[in-house]
Enzyme design. Sequence first.
Site, mmCIF file in Angstrom:
data_model
loop_
_atom_site.group_PDB
_atom_site.id
_atom_site.type_symbol
_atom_site.label_atom_id
_atom_site.label_comp_id
_atom_site.label_asym_id
_atom_site.label_seq_id
_atom_site.Cartn_x
_atom_site.Cartn_y
_atom_site.Cartn_z
ATOM 1 N N ASP A 233 20.606 -50.673 -25.523
ATOM 2 C CA ASP A 233 20.136 -50.364 -24.179
ATOM 3 C C ASP A 233 19.635 -48.917 -24.228
ATOM 4 O O ASP A 233 19.993 -48.150 -25.132
ATOM 5 C CB ASP A 233 21.228 -50.553 -23.125
HETATM 6 C C1 BGC Z 1 18.726 -50.934 -18.398
HETATM 7 C C2 BGC Z 1 18.110 -52.083 -19.174
HETATM 8 C C3 BGC Z 1 16.620 -51.888 -19.248
HETATM 9 C C4 BGC Z 1 16.342 -50.552 -19.910
HETATM 10 C C5 BGC Z 1 14.876 -50.237 -20.029
HETATM 11 C C6 BGC Z 1 18.319 -49.594 -18.969
HETATM 12 O O1 BGC Z 1 18.752 -48.552 -18.149
HETATM 13 O O2 BGC Z 1 20.137 -51.047 -18.418
HETATM 14 O O3 BGC Z 1 18.425 -53.305 -18.555
HETATM 15 O O4 BGC Z 1 16.038 -52.944 -19.966
HETATM 16 O O5 BGC Z 1 16.938 -49.523 -19.132
HETATM 17 O O6 BGC Z 1 14.326 -50.002 -18.777
#
Ligand code: BGC
Length: 742
Positions: A233
């Site tokens: 993530d």
């Molecule tokens: C979120 C993810 C997301 C990623 C990219 C993160 O903060 O938890 O679900 O895909 O950001 O935007």
Amino acid sequence: MITSMDVPALLAALTLAEKASLCSGSGYWHTQGIERLGIPSVMVTDGPHGLRKQRDRHNQLGLRGSVPATCFPTASALGSSWDTGLLHRIGVALGEEARAEDVAVLLGPGINIKRSPLCGRNFEYLSEDPVLAGELAAALVQGIQSQGVGASLKHFAVNNQETDRLRVSAEVDERTLREIYLPAFERVVEKARPWTVMCSYNRINGTYASQDPWLLTGLLRDEWGHDGLVVSDWGAVDDRVAALAAGLDLEMPSTGGLSDAQIVAAVGAGELDEAVVDRAVTRLLGLLVRTLPGVESRDSYDPDAHHALARTAAQDCAVLLKNEDAILPLRPGGRLAVVGEFARTPRYQGAGSSKVVPTRLDTPLDALRSAAGDVGFAAGFGIDTTDADAELLQEALVLAREAETVLLFLGLPASTESEGFDREHLDLPGNQISLLREVAAVNPRTVVVLANGSAVVMAGWEVHARAVLECWLPGQAGGGAVADLLLGAANPSGRLAETIPLRLEDTPSYLNFPGEDGQVRYGEGLFVGYRFYDATRREVGFPFGHGLSYTTFGYSDLAVTVLGDGLAVEVTVANTGAVAGKEVVQVYVADPSCAVARPPRELKAFAKVSLEPGAAQRVSLRLTWRDLSYWSPRHGRWVLEGGLFDIAVGASSRDLRLTASLEVDAAPLAPPLTRTSTLAEWLAQPAAAALLRESGAGGGILDDAELLKVIGSLPMSRLAMFPGMGISTQDLDELVAGLSSR
Ligand code: BGC
């Protein structure tokens, strides 16, 4: 343009520094490319219910400014469809849009279990039940990937809250992990083979998901067979070298070269085997190979067709919670009053990283006006305030008095539920509830239409509404879909994918959410959602699986047949009403007497069937033996315990129509005997008891039933230390060795 890739040759040609650089992104949304070897940089981007491709390479963290894309209903709505076919079609559409925008991997779906309705991101998750979440997500992933675009299954794992999400340690026991929090991921990995899995931010029992070798390698790859990439993530990596060793291949976003240097240094210092870097690079190149045919394509998609699909989806996701005196669908001709700012300014999607710029937006007010003509409107309340506005209220009451029926659009303001923080309560804003009370007092034919991403409690106000239609966050075509449902052009067929509780205090994790001092204890264990409400025989607002239709369904002729690898469950479902409709057939398994605690019933299969009035269909579903089993930490495996099981079929977890009892024949599984097993445990296993007797252990007490009751619970290792027991510690070790060599 690259059309093929010789991965081993590329690996051999890359320098260590280049390989390290491939292990993290270039910027926010791209993988690193290596120009001299023709290794392309590909784009990955959010998200689960629509594409959020940032337009501006220089404003990549921003949550605004993405290219227009179809905004489908969010996951809490899609979960309520219980329709794998629909999820597949939406996946195909998402894949088409991603391809048209040169996006190689779509960052979704999110399939974390809804442990508490307070989780700020529940709108992005499918269900409180792992079978429902897993089946739906598998269909979505298959749809996306059928278009040559990868999916990213997230957030792996146990990311069930937003509070302190980058650090919190979810303290969960092994059985609960295996039975509740992991199986949806397992199902999608095994059924749909996602090209990537995204690890979560949080820690699990003290270890960051991003650097947990058991999670990312032992379980995900060795047990479940994941053959794609593991991506972090955004910002989830605490220690890049440990994460790489654990199986985290790609760190996102870029760290500006910092983690690349750490990898190179660790290899140089002999702390990291270069083979580990090669493994991650091989997986990244493998991903690029999979995306190659799509990377250069300039396909377009049909926005009108996707908007139409979004409308069908929103129809199939809405849940008709109550419908007194069959007030819905509305009969033509009666004067309608539409009240509530949400009818004009719809809340249709969540906030945070999944926020989409829609290709267009239908409002319920416009859709109702174009379908029903003379429709009055009053805003009734301001969305971002909880204070009642006397003027808006008076205007609404005047309108309501003159109408035959009032359609009251209520919901949660966007500011109350989002990625990044959890909700503080489960209530609708106070001004909306007082509006409902006052409107219903002047016009009892009041129907409430809800827009919210996660459950709201209704106990205090639901009595004032003749009908409640829960639309969740229905996407850009939700307005048209709501009009279709209210006016009877479509028949509601959504079923709750999460229990609606009566009070926040009733929710299973109430005493343990969101934790403290960096830890959240999953004290309710297996008893999440309906598993808890059923085990504690608690009343709920509306049960898991519930949802009404404008028609009725009858169930008959349940047959459960034992097959080699499990059970076949067959039941006949008939549409016994006057209009066409869809029923969700739900199969629940119960093991009423078991050596371990089990929830009273668990969903194990479901099917959505569409029936014309008077029509009937034989519905066949399959259960595996695993569906009847529990996870035994002692044995480190699934255990099927012989005995009587109930296989119930019904229209919700609390509306079981038919039950078949089945005697399952399974050999009891003896616990592995060790030196700390008790005397009683040794004697319960014939081979071990024989060995014990042969050895002369026990000094005569083995045949003294009275005494055995007292000392049977003593571990053998302790008994061996007592004088006069005829067995020494050394004898015991030999016996244990003798047993394991058998
Ligand atoms: C979120 C993810 C997301 C990623 C990219 C993160 O903060 O938890 O679900 O895909 O950001 O935007």
